[in-house]
Design a protein around this motif. Structure first.
Motif, PDB file in Angstrom:
ATOM      1  N   PRO A   1       7.420  -6.002   7.914  1.00  0.00           N
ATOM      2  CA  PRO A   1       6.669  -4.863   7.391  1.00  0.00           C
ATOM      3  C   PRO A   1       7.594  -3.973   6.561  1.00  0.00           C
ATOM      4  O   PRO A   1       8.676  -3.599   7.011  1.00  0.00           O
ATOM      5  CB  PRO A   1       6.192  -4.134   8.651  1.00  0.00           C
ATOM      6  N   ALA A   2       7.175  -3.672   5.341  1.00  0.00           N
ATOM      7  CA  ALA A   2       7.994  -2.873   4.431  1.00  0.00           C
ATOM      8  C   ALA A   2       7.495  -1.431   4.387  1.00  0.00           C
ATOM      9  O   ALA A   2       6.336  -1.136   4.690  1.00  0.00           O
ATOM     10  CB  ALA A   2       7.976  -3.476   3.030  1.00  0.00           C
ATOM     11  N   ALA A   3       8.396  -0.538   4.003  1.00  0.00           N
ATOM     12  CA  ALA A   3       8.067   0.887   3.982  1.00  0.00           C
ATOM     13  C   ALA A   3       7.034   1.205   2.914  1.00  0.00           C
ATOM     14  O   ALA A   3       6.191   2.099   3.098  1.00  0.00           O
ATOM     15  CB  ALA A   3       9.336   1.701   3.757  1.00  0.00           C
ATOM     16  N   GLU A   4       7.073   0.510   1.798  1.00  0.00           N
ATOM     17  CA  GLU A   4       6.147   0.787   0.706  1.00  0.00           C
ATOM     18  C   GLU A   4       6.018  -0.444  -0.178  1.00  0.00           C
ATOM     19  O   GLU A   4       6.907  -1.296  -0.198  1.00  0.00           O
ATOM     20  CB  GLU A   4       6.626   1.974  -0.121  1.00  0.00           C
TER      21      GLU A   4
ATOM     22  N   ALA B   1      12.632  -1.624   4.870  1.00  0.00           N
ATOM     23  CA  ALA B   1      11.815  -1.936   6.045  1.00  0.00           C
ATOM     24  C   ALA B   1      11.058  -0.707   6.526  1.00  0.00           C
ATOM     25  O   ALA B   1      11.539   0.423   6.427  1.00  0.00           O
ATOM     26  CB  ALA B   1      12.697  -2.477   7.166  1.00  0.00           C
ATOM     27  N   ALA B   2       9.862  -0.946   7.052  1.00  0.00           N
ATOM     28  CA  ALA B   2       9.071   0.135   7.623  1.00  0.00           C
ATOM     29  C   ALA B   2       9.691   0.598   8.938  1.00  0.00           C
ATOM     30  O   ALA B   2      10.356  -0.178   9.641  1.00  0.00           O
ATOM     31  CB  ALA B   2       7.637  -0.337   7.854  1.00  0.00           C
ATOM     32  N   HIS B   3       9.486   1.858   9.264  1.00  0.00           N
ATOM     33  CA  HIS B   3       9.944   2.372  10.553  1.00  0.00           C
ATOM     34  C   HIS B   3       8.946   1.967  11.636  1.00  0.00           C
ATOM     35  O   HIS B   3       7.744   1.863  11.393  1.00  0.00           O
ATOM     36  CB  HIS B   3      10.071   3.893  10.495  1.00  0.00           C
ATOM     37  N   GLY B   4       9.453   1.757  12.838  1.00  0.00           N
ATOM     38  CA  GLY B   4       8.591   1.390  13.944  1.00  0.00           C
ATOM     39  C   GLY B   4       9.189   0.269  14.748  1.00  0.00           C
ATOM     40  O   GLY B   4      10.319  -0.181  14.498  1.00  0.00           O
ATOM     41  N   SER B   5       8.433  -0.188  15.726  1.00  0.00           N
ATOM     42  CA  SER B   5       8.847  -1.302  16.581  1.00  0.00           C
ATOM     43  C   SER B   5       7.854  -2.430  16.399  1.00  0.00           C
ATOM     44  O   SER B   5       6.633  -2.237  16.532  1.00  0.00           O
ATOM     45  CB  SER B   5       8.883  -0.860  18.049  1.00  0.00           C
ATOM     46  N   PHE B   6       8.357  -3.626  16.082  1.00  0.00           N
ATOM     47  CA  PHE B   6       7.484  -4.739  15.714  1.00  0.00           C
ATOM     48  C   PHE B   6       7.851  -5.998  16.495  1.00  0.00           C
ATOM     49  O   PHE B   6       9.036  -6.334  16.633  1.00  0.00           O
ATOM     50  CB  PHE B   6       7.604  -5.031  14.218  1.00  0.00           C
ATOM     51  N   PRO B   7       6.851  -6.715  17.018  1.00  0.00           N
ATOM     52  CA  PRO B   7       7.124  -7.996  17.684  1.00  0.00           C
ATOM     53  C   PRO B   7       7.709  -8.992  16.695  1.00  0.00           C
ATOM     54  O   PRO B   7       7.545  -8.858  15.475  1.00  0.00           O
ATOM     55  CB  PRO B   7       5.751  -8.434  18.179  1.00  0.00           C
ATOM     56  N   VAL B   8       8.373 -10.005  17.223  1.00  0.00           N
ATOM     57  CA  VAL B   8       9.068 -10.996  16.388  1.00  0.00           C
ATOM     58  C   VAL B   8       8.501 -12.381  16.655  1.00  0.00           C
ATOM     59  O   VAL B   8       8.332 -12.776  17.817  1.00  0.00           O
ATOM     60  CB  VAL B   8      10.582 -10.987  16.673  1.00  0.00           C
TER      61      VAL B   8
ATOM     62  N   GLY C   1      13.735  -2.718  13.218  1.00  0.00           N
ATOM     63  CA  GLY C   1      12.577  -2.414  14.045  1.00  0.00           C
ATOM     64  C   GLY C   1      12.136  -3.565  14.931  1.00  0.00           C
ATOM     65  O   GLY C   1      11.050  -3.506  15.531  1.00  0.00           O
ATOM     66  N   ALA C   2      12.955  -4.620  15.039  1.00  0.00           N
ATOM     67  CA  ALA C   2      12.569  -5.782  15.841  1.00  0.00           C
ATOM     68  C   ALA C   2      12.494  -5.424  17.327  1.00  0.00           C
ATOM     69  O   ALA C   2      13.440  -4.893  17.897  1.00  0.00           O
ATOM     70  CB  ALA C   2      13.563  -6.916  15.628  1.00  0.00           C
ATOM     71  N   ASP C   3      11.365  -5.712  17.949  1.00  0.00           N
ATOM     72  CA  ASP C   3      11.198  -5.532  19.394  1.00  0.00           C
ATOM     73  C   ASP C   3      11.714  -6.797  20.070  1.00  0.00           C
ATOM     74  O   ASP C   3      11.012  -7.808  20.154  1.00  0.00           O
ATOM     75  CB  ASP C   3       9.722  -5.301  19.713  1.00  0.00           C
TER      76      ASP C   3
END
Length: 445
Positions: A148-151, A199-206, A301-303
């Motif tokens: 996921p990208a920031a913009e 990269a977008a901010h946040g926590s993301f599954p891999v 942001g990888a969970d």
């Protein structure tokens, strides 16, 4: 679908028919129709480059113009009409080729996030180049990361513009038994993802993804971008020496070295061993993820507590085997892959089997899936109208041919990605897979 190619070919036929039908009257109707065909062909060349079907359509257009001039001259009229029939048949054949071999394209992902993409070659110093234990070597792990990208940003090439990509198109041509020029479109194609976008901010599954034998991680592009747009980081890994062609850490390129012996038992044993090496690659990618997540921007942001193993074809078997050996893997997606783990394998984590519906029945495959699913909290979904190759981007490189990519092959990667998202959600929420939503993608059970 190559609608512009088909439309241009149809206009060529129309110009031919109109030009001949009005041969005793004004030249204007034929000239208008022919001019429209030329304009559309020029637009197609500008958008797609000199693809073989377009070159053939251009030659048919030239032949059509010659036949129209001949017919209007009044000389040898019966032979001229025969020439019309030959050119029309040629144009129909060109249209068929354009339908079967469309220009490569990647659909716009459906999720709320923009998508970034990057590529790296990581290494596993604990194994040798082929995944064994020869001292003084290390195993290369070529990976592509979609995230996921920031913009939103500019689109990126489908394949990097490097020597490894040129070698890959040559290897894929050999794998599919088709002229190399047909795969050169991969070098001209683009995807919506932005190369090395923030990269977008946040926590993301891999999701760690493994391709099939003699294939490439880049064929995950449409599937992976759909996942990334919906808030999932995808790391696809090539397996050197059984990938069609891939780059190594030293800058060289490795090609597929697997060869059939003609002895089915020996070949199956070799495939089982290869899946073991591949599973070790997936586990090494997870090791690397654990160590570089903080220092690699796209993985910040990888969970790391939510890691899913996925794969297509032999990659699906790889995902199952990796999960059998590694408790860090919280869920599995097997996309039309024959499991090759021990017969008594039972996973205690969510497992989704995505099965190609446009294929001949394979009782051995169904029995193997039944065994794996028996001990898992999982589900099986059959994507009607999608064949084996249609699950990934081969379904967009080759037309919707039943039994090869499937009548719904161009949409296969998106449907497989949507199914994968349901597995990811089940892992994240610690709930069963939503079979009602799954049934909207295909037949469940």
């Amino acid at each position: 679908m190559p609608w512009i190619d088909l439309s241009a070919t149809a206009l060529v036929i129309a110009a031919l028919v109109v030009g001949v039908a009005t041969r005793r009257r004004s030249v204007l109707p034929g000239a208008i129709t022919g001019g429209a065909a030329v304009v559309l062909l020029a637009v197609a060349f500008a958008l797609e480059g000199p693809r073989p079907p377009l070159v053939a359509a251009g030659l048919v257009a030239v032949a059509s113009a010659g036949v129209v001039v001949w017919a209007r001259s009044g000389r040898l009229p019966k032979l001229a009409i025969a020439g019309v029939a030959v050119v029309v048949l040629g144009a129909v054949g060109v249209g068929g080729v354009a339908w079967a071999l469309p220009p490569m394209s990647v659909p716009t992902p459906s999720g709320p996030h923009a998508v970034g993409v990057s590529a790296h070659v990581w290494t596993d110093p604990s194994r040798d180049a082929h995944g064994g234990s020869t001292p003084g070597q290390e195993r290369s792990l070529p990976v592509t990361i979609w995230y996921p990208a920031a913009e939103p940003g500019p689109s990126s090439p489908y394949l990097p513009r490097d020597a490894a990509s040129i070698a890959l198109t040559k290897a894929l041509a050999q794998q599919y038994g088709l002229p190399r020029i047909l795969f050169d479109g991969l070098l001209r194609a683009t995807s919506p993802a932005t190369w090395q976008g923030a990269a977008a901010h946040g926590s993301f599954p891999v999701v760690v993804a493994s391709p099939g034998f003699a294939s490439t991680r880049w064929f995950f592009t449409s599937w992976a971008e759909e996942l990334a747009s919906n808030g999932v980081i995808v790391i696809a890994v090539d397996h050197p020496y059984d990938a069609a062609a891939t780059e190594l850490a030293d800058g060289t390129t490795a090609v597929d070295e697997a060869e059939s012996t003609g002895d089915d038992a020996a070949d199956q044993a070799a495939a089982d061993r290869a899946v073991g090496v591949r599973a070790a690659d997936v586990r090494a990618v997870i090791d690397h993820l654990q160590s570089v997540a903080a220092s690699t921007p796209e993985l910040a942001g990888a969970d790391r507590s939510t890691i899913i193993a996925a794969g297509h074809s032999a990659g699906g078997a790889t995902a199952v085997e990796a999960a059998r050996l590694d408790d860090r893997i919280a869920g599995v997606v097997d996309v039309d892959g024959m499991p090759r783990s021990p017969a008594d394998t039972r996973l205690d984590r969510p497992l989704l089997a995505v099965v190609a519906g446009d294929m001949d029945s394979n009782p051995e495959y169904q029995t193997a899936l039944d065994g794996i699913l028996a001990g898992a909290v999982g589900a099986r979904v059959t994507l009607d109208g999608v064949a084996h190759l249609g699950m990934m981007d081969a379904g967009r490189l080759i037309g919707p041919v039943p039994g090869i990519t499937g009548a719904d092959g161009p949409d296969g990667a998106r449907r497989a990605a949507q199914a994968t998202l349901l597995l990811v959600t089940a892992v994240e929420t610690v709930r069963p897979i939503d079979t009602r939503a799954l049934s909207r993608l295909g037949s469940v059970g």
